[in-house]
Design a protein around this motif. Structure first.
Motif, PDB file in Angstrom:
ATOM      1  N   ALA A   1       0.828  -1.205   0.000  1.00  0.00           N
ATOM      2  CA  ALA A   1       0.000   0.000   0.000  1.00  0.00           C
ATOM      3  C   ALA A   1       0.865   1.259   0.000  1.00  0.00           C
ATOM      4  CB  ALA A   1      -0.927  -0.014   1.213  1.00  0.00           C
ATOM      5  N   VAL A   2       1.942   1.245   0.768  1.00  0.00           N
ATOM      6  CA  VAL A   2       2.856   2.393   0.785  1.00  0.00           C
ATOM      7  C   VAL A   2       3.492   2.585  -0.586  1.00  0.00           C
ATOM      8  CG1 VAL A   2       5.006   3.272   1.772  1.00  0.00           C
ATOM      9  CG2 VAL A   2       3.309   2.177   3.247  1.00  0.00           C
ATOM     10  N   TYR A   3       3.865   1.475  -1.212  1.00  0.00           N
ATOM     11  CA  TYR A   3       4.456   1.543  -2.558  1.00  0.00           C
ATOM     12  C   TYR A   3       3.475   2.146  -3.562  1.00  0.00           C
ATOM     13  CZ  TYR A   3       6.306  -0.146  -7.004  1.00  0.00           C
ATOM     14  OH  TYR A   3       6.761  -0.236  -8.297  1.00  0.00           O
ATOM     15  N   VAL A   4       2.207   1.692  -3.507  1.00  0.00           N
ATOM     16  CA  VAL A   4       1.193   2.212  -4.439  1.00  0.00           C
ATOM     17  C   VAL A   4       0.955   3.694  -4.205  1.00  0.00           C
ATOM     18  CG1 VAL A   4      -1.242   2.071  -5.076  1.00  0.00           C
ATOM     19  CG2 VAL A   4       0.087  -0.018  -4.781  1.00  0.00           C
ATOM     20  N   VAL A   5       0.911   4.095  -2.950  1.00  0.00           N
ATOM     21  CA  VAL A   5       0.659   5.507  -2.643  1.00  0.00           C
ATOM     22  C   VAL A   5       1.811   6.377  -3.131  1.00  0.00           C
ATOM     23  CG1 VAL A   5       0.440   7.159  -0.761  1.00  0.00           C
ATOM     24  CG2 VAL A   5      -0.869   5.040  -0.708  1.00  0.00           C
ATOM     25  N   LEU A   6       3.055   5.951  -2.877  1.00  0.00           N
ATOM     26  CA  LEU A   6       4.212   6.771  -3.217  1.00  0.00           C
ATOM     27  C   LEU A   6       4.470   6.837  -4.716  1.00  0.00           C
ATOM     28  CD1 LEU A   6       6.797   5.833  -0.427  1.00  0.00           C
ATOM     29  CD2 LEU A   6       5.422   7.900  -0.628  1.00  0.00           C
ATOM     30  N   PHE A   7       4.307   5.717  -5.399  1.00  0.00           N
ATOM     31  CA  PHE A   7       4.728   5.666  -6.797  1.00  0.00           C
ATOM     32  C   PHE A   7       3.575   5.623  -7.797  1.00  0.00           C
ATOM     33  CE2 PHE A   7       8.238   3.894  -4.335  1.00  0.00           C
ATOM     34  CZ  PHE A   7       9.286   4.685  -4.798  1.00  0.00           C
ATOM     35  N   LEU A   8       2.320   5.656  -7.325  1.00  0.00           N
ATOM     36  CA  LEU A   8       1.176   5.692  -8.239  1.00  0.00           C
ATOM     37  C   LEU A   8       0.204   6.809  -7.862  1.00  0.00           C
ATOM     38  CD1 LEU A   8      -0.249   4.458 -10.660  1.00  0.00           C
ATOM     39  CD2 LEU A   8      -1.443   2.907  -9.098  1.00  0.00           C
ATOM     40  N   ALA A   9      -0.258   6.803  -6.625  1.00  0.00           N
ATOM     41  CA  ALA A   9      -1.264   7.791  -6.238  1.00  0.00           C
ATOM     42  C   ALA A   9      -0.680   9.206  -6.196  1.00  0.00           C
ATOM     43  CB  ALA A   9      -1.856   7.414  -4.871  1.00  0.00           C
TER      44      ALA A   9
END
Length: 316
Positions: free
Chosen positions: A48-56
């Motif tokens: 989830a942290v990865y998605v937030v930082l690099f996508l959202a």
């Protein structure tokens, strides 16, 4: 016998745990498990942290920079720049390059998958091709560009061999490798292995019973593929094709390493908007271009999800 049965019944009746207690035990345990707080979701925290930082966050920044000026004022000028003929040409180049390499990669990859279908799934050849496809699908960026420059660049090994020994000059009509046509070969290089990875599971999931039923009803190999195989595999093939298109449309590093001049595709146009001195004061144009890419890739991936859901019906 009667006495023994009665004694057994009395013993059962006098047992400390009744049948009702036995039946209530699992239910009580199940309720206790449901009421207990689960910590399984903690395993998704890194993702989830990865998605937030690099996508959202990049998506929000692209939207914000596309609709707002550097001072924070709302404006349509950045988005309206997407209608500029130069920008439209750039999007057309990206779409054409992505579509061409996706179609070639999908057809070539499907043929490789068909050839692998007749081999032992646990054999050396099948395992080697699967492993190579997994590696080559990720072999991109600057490394891939350097490999092509060293092989078929102006001073590449193959280029010099063809020119000196066979009299064939592959750059007689210009240095095409460092222009838009030169991106076709490197893109196909990683599109074919990606197609093998994504399409092979669908091809391997064809049930042997379908072929046996076709033969029992008097069908041939050609009729099996025309009436069963192709219709069943069509959604998976189309979904893989869309995935290849999105993969090529969003590629940057290989094009940036090969094309030293010009901004023929959208990722390079974004780089130019961020670094070029001729577009000084229009840094937010990069956000508008990124927003356009997000919309296109989002539509493609939504179609991919819908088609993949349809293809998964017969695979279950």
């Amino acid at each position: 016998m009667t006495t023994a049965t009665a004694a057994g019944a009395d013993a059962t009746a006098s047992a400390p745990v009744s049948p009702a207690a036995h039946s209530a035990g699992p239910a009580t345990s199940s309720r206790a498990q449901r009421s207990a707080p689960s910590v399984a979701w903690l395993g998704l925290v890194p993702f989830a942290v990865y998605v937030v930082l690099f996508l959202a966050v990049p998506t929000l920044l692209a939207i914000g920079s596309g609709f707002f000026t550097k001072d924070g004022s709302f404006t349509w000028s950045n988005v309206s720049a997407l209608a500029d003929p130069v920008v439209l040409t750039t999007f057309a180049n990206s779409a054409g390059l992505s579509l061409l390499t996706a179609v070639v990669g999908a057809i070539a990859g499907a043929l490789v998958c068909y050839a692998l279908l007749g081999m032992n799934p646990d054999g050396a050849v099948r395992s080697t091709v699967d492993a190579a496809a997994g590696v080559l699908a990720q072999f991109g960026g600057v490394m891939l560009a350097f490999a092509f420059i060293a092989t078929i660049g102006i001073q590449g090994v193959v280029t010099l061999f063809l020119k000196n020994d066979l009299g064939i000059d592959i750059f007689a009509n210009g240095t095409w490798l460092y222009e838009l046509p030169g991106l076709i070969l490197p893109y196909i290089y990683f599109q074919i292995p990606l197609m093998v990875i994504t399409f092979m599971p669908a091809l391997a999931a064809l049930k042997p019973q379908w072929a046996e039923a076709n033969l029992t009803l008097g069908g041939t190999r050609a009729s099996f593929w025309l009436r069963i195989g192709v219709p069943v595999l069509a959604p998976s093939f189309l979904a893989s094709l869309l995935l290849l298109f999105a993969n090529a449309f969003s590629s940057y590093a290989t094009a940036a390493a090969l094309a030293s001049q010009g901004s023929q595709i959208v990722p390079l146009q974004i780089r130019a908007a961020l670094t070029s001195e001729t577009l000084l004061g229009r840094e937010n144009l990069a956000g508008a271009l990124a927003l356009g890419m997000i919309v296109i890739v989002g539509v493609v991936m939504a179609l991919y999800s819908l088609i993949q859901r349809r293809a998964a019906r017969w695979q279950s």
